[in-house]
Write an enzyme that holds these catalytic residues in place. Structure first.
Site, short mmCIF file in Angstrom:
data_model
loop_
_atom_site.label_atom_id
_atom_site.label_comp_id
_atom_site.label_asym_id
_atom_site.label_seq_id
_atom_site.Cartn_x
_atom_site.Cartn_y
_atom_site.Cartn_z
CG ASP A 10 -24.47 2.50 -63.61
OD1 ASP A 10 -24.25 3.22 -62.62
OD2 ASP A 10 -24.51 2.95 -64.77
CB SER A 11 -28.00 4.94 -62.12
OG SER A 11 -26.92 5.44 -62.90
CB CYS A 73 -23.15 3.03 -59.81
SG CYS A 73 -23.99 4.60 -59.62
CD GLU A 152 -27.74 6.30 -69.42
OE1 GLU A 152 -28.78 5.85 -69.93
OE2 GLU A 152 -26.98 5.61 -68.71
CB CYS A 186 -19.16 9.08 -63.24
SG CYS A 186 -20.73 8.66 -64.03
CG HIS A 188 -22.79 7.04 -67.37
ND1 HIS A 188 -23.18 6.44 -66.20
CD2 HIS A 188 -23.85 6.97 -68.22
CE1 HIS A 188 -24.43 6.03 -66.33
NE2 HIS A 188 -24.87 6.34 -67.54
N1 DGL Z 1 -22.68 5.48 -63.62
C1 DGL Z 1 -23.17 6.29 -62.53
C2 DGL Z 1 -21.98 6.72 -61.69
O1 DGL Z 1 -20.93 6.09 -61.83
C3 DGL Z 1 -24.06 7.28 -63.16
C4 DGL Z 1 -24.49 8.40 -62.48
C5 DGL Z 1 -25.91 8.78 -62.37
O2 DGL Z 1 -26.79 7.93 -62.42
O3 DGL Z 1 -26.11 9.97 -62.16
O4 DGL Z 1 -22.01 7.60 -60.88
#
Ligand code: DGL
Length: 269
Positions: A10-11, A73, A152, A186, A188
């Protein structure tokens, strides 16, 4: 049978909501997790940049000889073209298809909302996938650029006013569309599940991408005879691209349990 690890990326830390569910349903599997914490968020970036970053994340996981790659992600899942994901040399899973399938299964009125990053909503990946499965279902998307920062930064307690006000603002247009199902598009966002559920008066079916994606991963590995037959619990190797300090505290919120595994800062090439 395959004893190699499952690679998940993931990011940032959101992908840990997928790891949490993998720990529950595939407890004997090893996992290599990569969170590109040095470059989060991806969701506000261009398509070209997201693809470049995703390719570097995938190259890291391949260097660890993983047996499957999971884009945990929504942003990468919505952006990485099939010409790339179909040719990784190992099975690939994203979060869009499992979540879209679950929405099609659950919606009664055929009115599905999707919340996600700007890149995910712009791509209309969820809308296209749902249309291919159930063309009569209407899909309403809303980008929520603030929420990744809220999460975050650990503002995730159900009574946190910043988190509640942000979610409320983003839900408003979807409530006006009378959605009966909402995809948390997402990875998150599942950590804000109770806030979403509360603000929707517990009347809307909420889809957690972590749960559906973990089930999908299990199905793929089972179908391909690639599950491990390890008897002891698997181990998880956590990797991040920025400082490791503070990781354990925030990560344990996502995992719903203390971080138990190795933790390393890595460079991507
Ligand atoms: N967890 C990522 C997603 O599902 C995070 C988003 C991001 O890095 O902007 O899109």
């Amino acid at each position: 049978m395959d004893h190699r690890a499952i690679g998940v990326f993931d990011s940032g830390l959101g992908g840990l909501t997928v790891v949490k569910e993998l720990h529950k349903i595939l407890p004997n599997e090893n996992i290599v997790y990569l969170g590109d914490t040095g470059r989060v968020p991806y969701g506000s970036r261009s398509r070209e940049t997201i693809i470049k970053y995703a390719m570097e994340d995938i190259a890291f996981l391949k260097s660890r000889d993983v047996k499957m790659i999971v884009a945990a992600c929504g942003t990468v899942s919505s952006t990485l073209p099939r010409e790339i994901s179909d040719h990784l040399g190992v099975p690939y899973a994203d979060v869009v298809r499992p979540s879209a399938q679950e929405a099609c299964r659950l919606t009664k009125q055929g009115r599905v909302g999707v919340v996600g990053t700007s890149a995910s909503i712009r791509s209309n990946s969820y809308g296209r996938t749902i249309s291919s499965l159930r063309p009569e279902v209407q899909v309403f998307g809303n980008a929520c650029p603030l929420l990744v920062h809220v999460v975050e930064n650990g503002l995730v307690q159900p009574d946190n006013q910043i988190a509640r006000l942000s979610v409320e603002m983003y839900l408003k247009p979807l409530i006006e569309e009378k959605i009966d199902t909402l995809i948390l598009g997402c990875t998150h966002y599942p950590i804000l599940y109770d806030i979403f559920d509360d603000l929707l008066n517990h009347e809307v079916a909420l889809i957690d991408p972590g749960k559906c994606t973990a089930r999908y991963v299990k199905d793929v590995l089972t179908a391909q005879g690639m599950l491990s037959d390890r008897k002891e619990l698997g181990s998880t190797d956590y990797n991040v691209t920025d400082q490791v300090s503070g990781f354990e505290q925030t990560a344990s919120l996502f995992l719903g349990e203390p971080v138990n595994g190795s933790l390393n800062r890595v460079e991507l090439v």
